[in-house]
Motif scaffolding. Structure first.
Motif, short mmCIF file in Angstrom:
data_model
loop_
_atom_site.label_atom_id
_atom_site.label_comp_id
_atom_site.label_asym_id
_atom_site.label_seq_id
_atom_site.Cartn_x
_atom_site.Cartn_y
_atom_site.Cartn_z
N TYR A 133 0.82 -1.21 0.00
CA TYR A 133 0.00 0.00 0.00
C TYR A 133 0.85 1.25 0.00
O TYR A 133 0.55 2.23 -0.69
N SER A 134 1.94 1.27 0.75
CA SER A 134 2.77 2.48 0.79
C SER A 134 3.44 2.74 -0.55
O SER A 134 3.67 3.89 -0.92
N ARG A 135 3.71 1.70 -1.31
CA ARG A 135 4.35 1.88 -2.62
C ARG A 135 3.37 2.21 -3.74
O ARG A 135 3.69 2.99 -4.63
N TYR A 136 2.19 1.57 -3.73
CA TYR A 136 1.35 1.62 -4.92
C TYR A 136 -0.03 2.24 -4.74
O TYR A 136 -0.71 2.49 -5.73
N TYR A 137 -0.46 2.48 -3.53
CA TYR A 137 -1.82 2.99 -3.31
C TYR A 137 -1.81 4.51 -3.36
O TYR A 137 -0.93 5.15 -2.81
N SER A 138 -2.78 5.06 -4.04
CA SER A 138 -2.95 6.52 -4.01
C SER A 138 -4.40 6.80 -3.61
O SER A 138 -5.31 6.08 -3.98
N THR A 139 -4.57 7.84 -2.84
CA THR A 139 -5.90 8.19 -2.34
C THR A 139 -6.79 8.58 -3.51
O THR A 139 -6.39 9.39 -4.35
#
Length: 147
Positions: A133-139
């Protein structure tokens, strides 16, 4: 499919100000020799087993005394939670430390014949998914904002 979404949901609840979140891992199996997930030969409590032990299945099935002991425990926890908002409102001989909220301690209850207060549920899965999530997730951005 279950572990990380649950942990994220708990974290969102805490961020929103709800500090009275309790969770457990149901690990009771009436007969540990019988696989609970065919055809994979997996041994352990099945999905929704905790609900089945409280509500019973409609067809009559013979059960062990351990099953009825676990049923009594789970039913009491559910009733306590319904009445007080806490599965264990006060420490007892079975729950000497009570049941601290997960949101303030990171704790959870392993529910078996002898319940145990534990910490850092499935931390290896949580670490993996936190990294993803920290690498690939965007809000998400609301539609129509021109971004």
């Amino acid at each position: 499919m279950f572990v990380y979404p649950l942990i994220r949901a708990i974290n969102y609840q805490v961020e929103a100000g709800n500090e009275d979140v309790y969770y457990f891992e149901f690990s009771f199996v009436e007969d540990s020799k019988v696989p609970t997930d065919e055809p994979y030969n997996v041994h352990g409590a099945g999905h929704c087993t905790q609900s089945e032990i409280v509500f019973e299945r409609p067809e009559p099935v013979a059960h062990s005394s351990d099953y009825f002991e676990m049923k009594k425990k789970m039913t009491a926890l559910w009733i306590n939670f319904i009445k007080t908002g806490k599965p264990v409102p006060n420490p007892s001989s079975e729950f000497p430390d009570g049941w601290p909220a997960a949101s303030t301690t990171g704790s959870y209850m392993e529910m078996n014949l002898r319940p145990r207060l534990m910490k850092n549920w499935r931390s290896e899965y949580v670490s993996l998914w936190n990294d993803i999530y920290s690498r690939y997730y965007s809000t998400p951005v609301p539609a129509g904002t021109g971004v």
